[in-house]
Design an enzyme around this catalytic site. Structure first.
Site, PDB file in Angstrom:
ATOM      1  N   ASP A   1       0.816  -1.210   0.000  1.00 30.60           N
ATOM      2  CA  ASP A   1       0.000   0.000   0.000  1.00 30.60           C
ATOM      3  C   ASP A   1       0.855   1.268   0.000  1.00 30.60           C
ATOM      4  O   ASP A   1       2.013   1.259   0.431  1.00 30.60           O
ATOM      5  CB  ASP A   1      -0.916   0.022   1.228  1.00 30.60           C
ATOM      6  N   LYS A   2       0.257   2.341  -0.443  1.00 35.31           N
ATOM      7  CA  LYS A   2       0.937   3.644  -0.505  1.00 35.31           C
ATOM      8  C   LYS A   2       1.616   3.988   0.815  1.00 35.31           C
ATOM      9  O   LYS A   2       2.789   4.383   0.848  1.00 35.31           O
ATOM     10  CB  LYS A   2      -0.082   4.733  -0.869  1.00 35.31           C
TER      11      LYS A   2
END
Length: 302
Positions: free
Chosen positions: A137-138
């Site tokens: 994820d970011k």
């Protein structure tokens, strides 16, 4: 060039999109669902809908639509390259960086940086995700493997599917976990009440996470987590499910409980068999500074 995939099914399998996602591990389930919507998936020479249940003897034909030409800009963004040879790279992704371009994130991604720093990347996942074998994820930091050619990509992806690669994370979670170890075995799928979230659902994809407690604090626990599967938001959803959400997680946990820029989740260890030499390689990335500083503050408060 249009790619057509053909499969003959030997046993009852379930929904067509789930079956194809298992048969085509380099494609996401959402991609396959789009193919079904576009009438590009046939069973026994007839187009089917997403709720079609695959049966023994079915002949499945799926046509992957031609990619829409897109221009991804190579950008001179610094990269923390942990390892590189002619087949594979290991990159330590910083928190806050998106892995590949998508709506709203066409620049500043890991892919934009890779295209500047690397001459060749595998093309299996198309122009949007060159070289990307798996994602984090970011706002999760840590290690990712990147394939520099299609042969390497296929072998690395196969290891993920066969659960022979090693992926270990470190996370700070809310609450004081009362036992040393645990395994979370709960299927994950898109949440029915919020399609942007994942959730534990009966007809979700199998997901297994193992955790071990490293250190206890007042109201927090530091854990290591080992993935058997790689579902979207798997660790974040699983830890929330058992009542110990990741600290700093804006989607699945309490908001703004610690100073930070997202969840305290770091992909610390990555191991895989080299696609050419066969040697098993293991890499580690230190915790980000903000993570280390937060742990020191918790220790001092204890």
């Amino acid at each position: 060039m249009t790619q057509i995939y053909t499969f003959t099914i030997n046993e009852e399998k379930g929904r067509i999109d789930k079956v194809l996602a298992e048969l085509l591990p380099t494609h996401s389930r959402s991609q396959i669902q789009q193919w079904v919507k576009e009438g590009a998936v046939y069973v026994n020479d007839e187009a089917v809908k997403q709720n079609y249940k695959v049966k023994a003897g079915d002949l499945i034909q799926a046509t992957e639509p031609d990619a829409v030409p897109l221009e991804i800009i190579a950008e001179d963004i610094p990269l923390d390259i942990v390892y590189e040879d002619e087949d594979v790279m290991v990159v330590n992704k910083p928190q806050g960086m998106v892995v590949h371009p998508s709506a709203g994130h066409m620049t500043g991604t890991l892919v934009n940086a890779l295209m500047y720093h690397v001459k060749d990347l595998s093309g299996i996942n198309g122009v949007i995700r060159p070289g990307i074998v798996h994602r984090i994820d970011k706002d999760t930091s840590g290690l990712l493997m990147v394939a520099k050619n299609d042969q390497a990509h296929e072998k690395l992806a196969a290891q993920l599917k066969d659960k022979t690669s090693l992926r270990e994370y470190v996370a700070l979670v809310h609450g004081e976990i009362p036992h040393e170890k645990g395994t979370i075995d709960a299927p994950i799928g898109r949440a029915k009440e919020d399609r942007k979230k994942q959730a534990i659902i009966d007809d979700g994809r199998p997901a297994v996470t193992h955790f071990t407690v490293i250190e206890q604090f007042s109201d927090f626990t530091l854990v290591t987590l080992k993935l058997e599967t790689g579902r979207t938001h798997q660790i974040r959803v699983h830890m929330r499910y058992i009542g110990y959400p990741i600290a700093g997680d804006p989607t699945y946990g309490p908001k703004k409980t610690l100073k930070g820029n997202g969840q305290f989740l770091h992909a610390k260890t990555l191991g895989f068999k080299h696609p050419t030499t066969g040697e098993f390689l293991t890499f580690e990335a230190p915790l980000p500074t903000i993570f280390e500083n937060t742990l020191e503050e918790l220790r001092n408060n204890n």
